[in-house]
Design a protein around this motif. Sequence first.
Motif, short mmCIF file in Angstrom:
data_model
loop_
_atom_site.label_atom_id
_atom_site.label_comp_id
_atom_site.label_asym_id
_atom_site.label_seq_id
_atom_site.Cartn_x
_atom_site.Cartn_y
_atom_site.Cartn_z
N HIS A 32 0.83 -1.20 0.00
CA HIS A 32 0.00 0.00 0.00
C HIS A 32 0.86 1.26 0.00
O HIS A 32 0.55 2.23 -0.68
CB HIS A 32 -0.94 -0.02 1.21
CG HIS A 32 -1.71 1.24 1.39
ND1 HIS A 32 -2.75 1.61 0.55
CD2 HIS A 32 -1.59 2.25 2.29
CE1 HIS A 32 -3.23 2.78 0.94
NE2 HIS A 32 -2.54 3.18 1.99
N LYS A 33 1.97 1.24 0.74
CA LYS A 33 2.84 2.42 0.80
C LYS A 33 3.37 2.79 -0.57
O LYS A 33 3.45 3.96 -0.92
CB LYS A 33 4.00 2.17 1.77
CG LYS A 33 3.60 2.25 3.22
CD LYS A 33 4.80 2.12 4.11
CE LYS A 33 4.41 2.22 5.57
NZ LYS A 33 5.58 2.17 6.45
N GLY A 111 14.94 6.72 0.26
CA GLY A 111 16.35 6.61 0.60
C GLY A 111 16.70 6.58 2.06
O GLY A 111 17.87 6.49 2.42
N GLY A 112 15.73 6.63 2.93
CA GLY A 112 16.03 6.66 4.36
C GLY A 112 16.23 5.29 4.99
O GLY A 112 16.53 5.19 6.17
N GLY A 113 16.06 4.23 4.22
CA GLY A 113 16.22 2.89 4.75
C GLY A 113 14.95 2.30 5.33
O GLY A 113 14.95 1.17 5.79
N ALA A 114 13.84 3.05 5.33
CA ALA A 114 12.58 2.54 5.87
C ALA A 114 11.80 1.74 4.84
O ALA A 114 10.96 0.93 5.19
CB ALA A 114 11.72 3.69 6.40
N GLN A 115 12.08 1.94 3.57
CA GLN A 115 11.39 1.21 2.52
C GLN A 115 12.07 -0.14 2.32
O GLN A 115 13.23 -0.31 2.67
CB GLN A 115 11.42 2.00 1.21
CG GLN A 115 12.80 2.02 0.57
CD GLN A 115 13.09 3.25 -0.25
OE1 GLN A 115 12.48 4.29 -0.03
NE2 GLN A 115 14.03 3.16 -1.15
N THR A 116 11.35 -1.06 1.77
CA THR A 116 11.95 -2.34 1.40
C THR A 116 12.29 -2.29 -0.09
O THR A 116 11.78 -1.43 -0.82
CB THR A 116 10.98 -3.51 1.65
OG1 THR A 116 9.85 -3.37 0.78
CG2 THR A 116 10.53 -3.56 3.11
N ALA A 117 13.14 -3.19 -0.53
CA ALA A 117 13.47 -3.24 -1.95
C ALA A 117 12.21 -3.52 -2.77
O ALA A 117 12.03 -2.97 -3.86
CB ALA A 117 14.53 -4.29 -2.21
#
Length: 166
Positions: A32-33, A111-117
Amino acid sequence: MDGILGRIVAIVLGLLALVGVAYASYNGFQNHKAGVVATNMAQLITNARAGFSQGNNGYTNFTTANIPAMVTGGTFPSDMVRGTALVDPWGNAVTLSAANSGSQGVIRFGGGGAQTAKQCVSAALGLKDYVTLTVGTTTFNQTSLPDQVTAGAACSATASFTLTFQ
């Protein structure tokens, strides 16, 4: 004894079912994000075009410093606004600038590292109507759009996005 064993098996199966539902819900929320990113960017681009492209300065004033005035003007989707700052669905700061002598707007996010690939790939595939889209160090354009393979190669949990529109 069989009754107790049957109850234990039923409880274990019930717990496994709950874990499965929780996992499916979590994955749905994560996907969803990426969809929210695409929707928010489309709305932001539409509003920016309406507010800047016809002016004498083009996108010259489409800058991070002018976010408070643009918030007042309704340029951004409400879920991106945090006071006088912009954030993406992962909580990263969104920055704005102009390019090409003010004829293009530039949006940087992620780019903050909170997203997954996986979210990165979904977002890259969902973004449309741009001049260029840089994901990490890979740049896409309208003649070289991302697909599952090229987006997958460009994406990571720390990949940032730079979307340039006209």
